[in-house]
Design an enzyme around this catalytic site. Structure first.
Site, PDB file in Angstrom:
ATOM      1  N   ALA A  68       0.802  -1.208   0.100  1.00 37.01           N
ATOM      2  CA  ALA A  68       0.092  -0.008   0.107  1.00 37.01           C
ATOM      3  C   ALA A  68       1.092   1.189   0.119  1.00 37.01           C
ATOM      4  O   ALA A  68       2.083   1.119   0.440  1.00 37.01           O
ATOM      5  CB  ALA A  68      -0.804   0.026   1.084  1.00 37.01           C
ATOM      6  N   GLY A 114       0.566  -5.413   0.572  1.00 37.70           N
ATOM      7  CA  GLY A 114      -0.418  -5.391  -0.398  1.00 37.70           C
ATOM      8  C   GLY A 114      -0.126  -6.277  -1.862  1.00 37.70           C
ATOM      9  O   GLY A 114      -0.765  -6.801  -2.495  1.00 37.70           O
ATOM     10  N   GLU A 117       0.210  -9.605  -1.164  1.00 36.60           N
ATOM     11  CA  GLU A 117      -1.454 -10.036  -1.178  1.00 36.60           C
ATOM     12  C   GLU A 117      -1.939 -10.355  -2.532  1.00 36.60           C
ATOM     13  O   GLU A 117      -2.807 -11.352  -2.900  1.00 36.60           O
ATOM     14  CB  GLU A 117      -2.425  -9.233  -0.489  1.00 36.60           C
ATOM     15  CG  GLU A 117      -1.760  -9.221   1.135  1.00 36.60           C
ATOM     16  CD  GLU A 117      -2.632  -8.257   1.980  1.00 36.60           C
ATOM     17  OE1 GLU A 117      -2.235  -6.885   1.606  1.00 36.60           O
ATOM     18  OE2 GLU A 117      -3.164  -8.685   2.867  1.00 36.60           O
ATOM     19  N   GLU A 137       3.492  -5.221   7.441  1.00 33.08           N
ATOM     20  CA  GLU A 137       2.435  -4.460   8.074  1.00 33.08           C
ATOM     21  C   GLU A 137       2.658  -4.095   9.445  1.00 33.08           C
ATOM     22  O   GLU A 137       2.528  -3.072  10.079  1.00 33.08           O
ATOM     23  CB  GLU A 137       0.925  -4.858   7.912  1.00 33.08           C
ATOM     24  CG  GLU A 137       0.678  -4.716   6.278  1.00 33.08           C
ATOM     25  CD  GLU A 137       1.019  -5.968   5.433  1.00 33.08           C
ATOM     26  OE1 GLU A 137       1.890  -6.742   5.645  1.00 33.08           O
ATOM     27  OE2 GLU A 137       0.316  -5.762   4.350  1.00 33.08           O
TER      28      GLU A 137
HETATM   29  N1  COA Z   1       4.350   3.416   0.383  1.00 28.41           N
HETATM   30  C1  COA Z   1       4.782   4.748  -0.132  1.00 28.41           C
HETATM   31  N2  COA Z   1       6.032   5.023  -0.577  1.00 28.41           N
HETATM   32  C2  COA Z   1       7.159   3.825  -0.659  1.00 28.41           C
HETATM   33  C3  COA Z   1       6.719   2.850   0.143  1.00 28.41           C
HETATM   34  C4  COA Z   1       5.406   2.872   0.643  1.00 28.41           C
HETATM   35  N3  COA Z   1       4.838   1.366   1.057  1.00 28.41           N
HETATM   36  N4  COA Z   1       7.619   2.055  -0.052  1.00 28.41           N
HETATM   37  C5  COA Z   1       8.601   2.573  -0.507  1.00 28.41           C
HETATM   38  N5  COA Z   1       8.267   3.976  -0.829  1.00 28.41           N
HETATM   39  C6  COA Z   1       8.802   4.959  -1.500  1.00 28.41           C
HETATM   40  C7  COA Z   1       9.965   5.438  -0.461  1.00 28.41           C
HETATM   41  O1  COA Z   1       9.490   6.365   0.360  1.00 28.41           O
HETATM   42  C8  COA Z   1      11.050   6.024  -1.696  1.00 28.41           C
HETATM   43  O2  COA Z   1      10.427   7.348  -1.981  1.00 28.41           O
HETATM   44  P1  COA Z   1      11.489   8.549  -2.284  1.00 28.41           P
HETATM   45  O3  COA Z   1      12.421   8.011  -3.270  1.00 28.41           O
HETATM   46  O4  COA Z   1      10.498   9.683  -2.640  1.00 28.41           O
HETATM   47  O5  COA Z   1      12.092   8.803  -0.876  1.00 28.41           O
HETATM   48  C9  COA Z   1      10.848   5.053  -2.704  1.00 28.41           C
HETATM   49  O6  COA Z   1       9.760   4.350  -2.706  1.00 28.41           O
HETATM   50  C10 COA Z   1      12.104   4.263  -2.746  1.00 28.41           C
HETATM   51  O7  COA Z   1      12.191   3.397  -1.407  1.00 28.41           O
HETATM   52  P2  COA Z   1      13.336   3.395  -0.476  1.00 28.41           P
HETATM   53  O8  COA Z   1      12.853   3.147   0.985  1.00 28.41           O
HETATM   54  O9  COA Z   1      14.266   4.655  -0.467  1.00 28.41           O
HETATM   55  O10 COA Z   1      14.164   2.132  -0.884  1.00 28.41           O
HETATM   56  P3  COA Z   1      15.047   1.085  -0.246  1.00 28.41           P
HETATM   57  O11 COA Z   1      15.682   0.360  -1.377  1.00 28.41           O
HETATM   58  O12 COA Z   1      15.864   1.769   0.643  1.00 28.41           O
HETATM   59  O13 COA Z   1      13.921   0.157   0.482  1.00 28.41           O
HETATM   60  C11 COA Z   1      11.886  -0.984   0.819  1.00 28.41           C
HETATM   61  C12 COA Z   1      13.127  -0.429  -0.264  1.00 28.41           C
HETATM   62  C13 COA Z   1      10.900  -1.584   0.043  1.00 28.41           C
HETATM   63  C14 COA Z   1      12.487  -2.283   1.672  1.00 28.41           C
HETATM   64  C15 COA Z   1      11.279  -0.091   1.770  1.00 28.41           C
HETATM   65  O14 COA Z   1      11.026   1.056   0.979  1.00 28.41           O
HETATM   66  C16 COA Z   1      10.114  -0.298   2.546  1.00 28.41           C
HETATM   67  O15 COA Z   1      10.322  -1.057   3.558  1.00 28.41           O
HETATM   68  N6  COA Z   1       8.934   0.126   2.028  1.00 28.41           N
HETATM   69  C17 COA Z   1       7.785  -0.259   2.928  1.00 28.41           C
HETATM   70  C18 COA Z   1       7.111  -1.354   2.745  1.00 28.41           C
HETATM   71  C19 COA Z   1       5.803  -1.611   3.335  1.00 28.41           C
HETATM   72  O16 COA Z   1       5.787  -1.287   4.612  1.00 28.41           O
HETATM   73  N7  COA Z   1       4.923  -2.085   2.748  1.00 28.41           N
HETATM   74  C20 COA Z   1       3.589  -2.389   3.468  1.00 28.41           C
HETATM   75  C21 COA Z   1       2.851  -0.822   3.615  1.00 28.41           C
HETATM   76  S1  COA Z   1       1.173  -1.378   4.438  1.00 28.41           S
END
Ligand code: COA
Length: 228
Positions: A68, A114, A117, A137
């Protein structure tokens, strides 16, 4: 080729590709994207030339989908908004499960929250060796809201599902394969070819039998065996 804002729908009979298209945000899911996935499935539902649908991120993207879009969760959170988002999300996901043709999730990169999912609602998951999967999550103080808690159990069993959901750790593709969460792990350079040949093989199958096989398996798990 049909124009959408946050997905790309590519018809390539007997295949069709739904490409999640928000690479700058790791293909995270918005209501618009979910609506578009749902609309694309409606368009393909009775498209006689399309036998198999593949959902994927764009070529070269870092993610299938990181889940999400949590930026929409910021500010004063409104329970009703959350509820609407969640219902729409559940509907889009269960539409994949009810879709009468095989659907493949082609995962190259992150499939989280998601994103996982959606992948679990597909009939098959093919992942590249660099992919990472998980239900993170819990780290945000919430739980998987679009069927992840239920579908994950069916793939990996109670113990592993609880571990993934209650610790929120990501696992690598090889581990996902080992526990039955993905069907194939392939080297990145062979990804396109492997996905395409897997899909084309399915496309040659008997379409009506495939539909009923899918329904019997998907819905049979929800009722006693003889009813199923
Ligand atoms: N929602 C919105 N934006 C997200 C996102 C999310 N779930 N996951 C990543 N992004 C964005 C980051 O904010 C970043 O944006 P920016 O470049 O404008 O700062 C961009 O995507 C790249 O992510 P970043 O975290 O910089 O890359 P990374 O390689 O360091 O880490 C992940 C990648 C996927 C491990 C990490 O982004 C993460 O853990 N995201 C959350 C995943 C999550 O919790 N999903 C479930 C949500 S309910």
């Amino acid at each position: 080729m049909t124009e959408f804002k946050e997905i790309i729908l590519k018809r390539e009979p007997p295949l069709a590709w739904i490409i999640l298209n928000r690479p700058h945000r790791l293909n995270t899911l918005t209501l618009t994207m979910l609506d578009e996935v749902s609309k694309a499935l409606d368009m393909l539902w009775d498209d006689r030339d399309v036998r198999v649908v593949i959902i994927r991120g764009g070529a070269g993207d870092r993610a299938f989908s990181a889940g999400a879009d949590v930026t929409s969760f910021q500010g004063p959170l409104h329970t009703y908004y959350f509820f609407i988002y969640n219902r729409k999300f559940q509907e889009a996901v269960s539409k994949i499960e009810r879709f009468p043709k095989p659907v493949i999730a082609a995962i190259d990169g992150y499939a989280l929250g998601g994103g996982l999912e959606i992948a679990m609602a597909c009939d098959f998951r093919i992942a590249t060796d660099r992919s990472e999967l998980g239900q993170p999550e819990i780290n945000l103080g919430i739980i998987p809201g679009a069927g992840g808690t239920q579908r994950l159990i069916r793939y990996v069993g109670l113990g592993r599902a609880k571990e993934l959901i209650m610790f929120g750790d990501r696992i690598k593709a090889d581990e996902a394969y080992r526990i039955g969460l993905v069907n194939r792990v392939v080297p990145r350079e062979k990804f396109e070819d492997e996905v395409r040949s897997f899909a084309l093989r399915l496309a040659q199958g008997p379409p009506i039998a495939l539909t009923y096989a899918k329904y019997a398996v998907n819905f049979g798990t929800q009722v006693p065996v003889d009813i199923g």
